[in-house]
Design an enzyme around this catalytic site. Structure first.
Site, PDB file in Angstrom:
ATOM      1  N   LEU A  40       0.866  -1.164   0.000  1.00 55.07           N
ATOM      2  CA  LEU A  40       0.000   0.000   0.000  1.00 55.07           C
ATOM      3  C   LEU A  40       0.909   1.223   0.000  1.00 55.07           C
ATOM      4  CD1 LEU A  40      -2.746  -0.837   2.673  1.00 55.07           C
ATOM      5  CD2 LEU A  40      -3.085  -0.599   0.212  1.00 55.07           C
ATOM      6  N   ASP A  41       0.526   2.235  -0.765  1.00 57.83           N
ATOM      7  CA  ASP A  41       1.300   3.460  -0.773  1.00 57.83           C
ATOM      8  C   ASP A  41       1.396   4.044   0.636  1.00 57.83           C
ATOM      9  OD1 ASP A  41       1.656   3.440  -3.564  1.00 57.83           O
ATOM     10  OD2 ASP A  41      -0.309   4.361  -3.858  1.00 57.83           O
ATOM     11  N   LYS A  42       2.394   4.874   0.843  1.00 59.39           N
ATOM     12  CA  LYS A  42       2.583   5.513   2.141  1.00 59.39           C
ATOM     13  C   LYS A  42       1.339   6.295   2.556  1.00 59.39           C
ATOM     14  CE  LYS A  42       5.826   8.571   4.565  1.00 59.39           C
ATOM     15  NZ  LYS A  42       7.061   9.396   4.427  1.00 59.39           N
ATOM     16  N   SER A  44      -1.762   5.646   1.715  1.00 57.89           N
ATOM     17  CA  SER A  44      -2.962   4.812   1.762  1.00 57.89           C
ATOM     18  C   SER A  44      -2.964   4.017   3.059  1.00 57.89           C
ATOM     19  CB  SER A  44      -3.009   3.856   0.565  1.00 57.89           C
ATOM     20  OG  SER A  44      -3.065   4.579  -0.654  1.00 57.89           O
ATOM     21  N   ARG A 144      -1.065   2.593  -7.746  1.00 55.13           N
ATOM     22  CA  ARG A 144      -1.979   3.714  -7.487  1.00 55.13           C
ATOM     23  C   ARG A 144      -3.239   3.639  -8.356  1.00 55.13           C
ATOM     24  NH1 ARG A 144       0.520   7.380  -4.205  1.00 55.13           N
ATOM     25  NH2 ARG A 144      -0.948   9.059  -4.729  1.00 55.13           N
TER      26      ARG A 144
END
Length: 207
Positions: A40-42, A44, A144
């Site tokens: 997961l993105d930072k 998110s 993303r």
């Protein structure tokens, strides 16, 4: 025996165990062999599965074995029925510099809004611009992707939470919480009960 943890990853935490800034190591003590299945993105939040089960990692990340991932996205504005239909049928986004048409998805407005832990820091509130929570269920995971999809139909994502992978969810969990799960439970909730669970037997059953 492989070990399995589900984590509610907080906003601002990097989906790895080392590096700069807050990492998964800040959430607890884990066996050194485990690693996240996907990322997961930072910016998110939500569900991460952590394990040292190499076969499961391969199965969940291989596009050939698509599995459902459901995201809750707080978007700017109120999505129209037309926008939801576009998300459902697939939209064109940019992936690695090339146009990519997303697979069909399940997209709907969440009403009432989901009960989730507060984000720290909270999103910027603007009284003049409404926001809406939508649920988006995908069987793929491009970089993303959810943010790109909602932006493509005119409703940028303000906050993004991965709520579930198949039947594994973060329902009732707090941000930063870690739970260890049994192998049998993980496979059952992922719909993989027909697969052998260890080593060569897993590989032999994969086809």
């Amino acid at each position: 025996m492989p070990r399995y943890f589900i984590i509610y990853k907080p906003f601002g935490v990097v989906s790895q165990f080392s590096g700069e800034g807050p990492t998964l190591a800040s959430l607890g003590t884990f066996p050194k062999e485990v690693y996240p299945v996907g990322r997961l993105d930072k910016d998110s939040e939500g569900l991460l599965l952590i394990t040292d089960d190499k076969w499961l990692n391969h199965h969940l990340l291989n596009p050939r074995f698509g599995h459902q991932r459901t995201y809750y996205a707080q978007v700017e504005g109120i999505p129209t029925p037309e926008a939801l239909k576009q998300l459902q049928s697939g939209v064109t986004i940019n992936v690695d510099g090339k146009d990519y048409r997303t697979n069909p998805s399940i997209a709907k407005i969440i009403d009432p809004v989901p009960t989730l832990p507060d984000r720290n820091p909270p999103i910027r509130y603007r009284a003049s611009i409404p926001d809406t929570w939508i649920s988006l269920t995908l069987i793929e995971g491009k970089n993303r992707q959810v943010r790109k999809m909602t932006a493509a139909v005119g409703f940028p994502t303000l906050r993004l939470v991965r709520f579930s992978m198949e039947k594994i969810t973060i329902d009732g969990m707090q941000s930063g919480e870690v739970r260890e799960m049994e192998q049998e439970t993980v496979y059952r909730m992922l719909g993989l009960t027909g697969y052998a669970k260890t080593g060569a037997n897993q590989k032999g059953r994969r086809s």
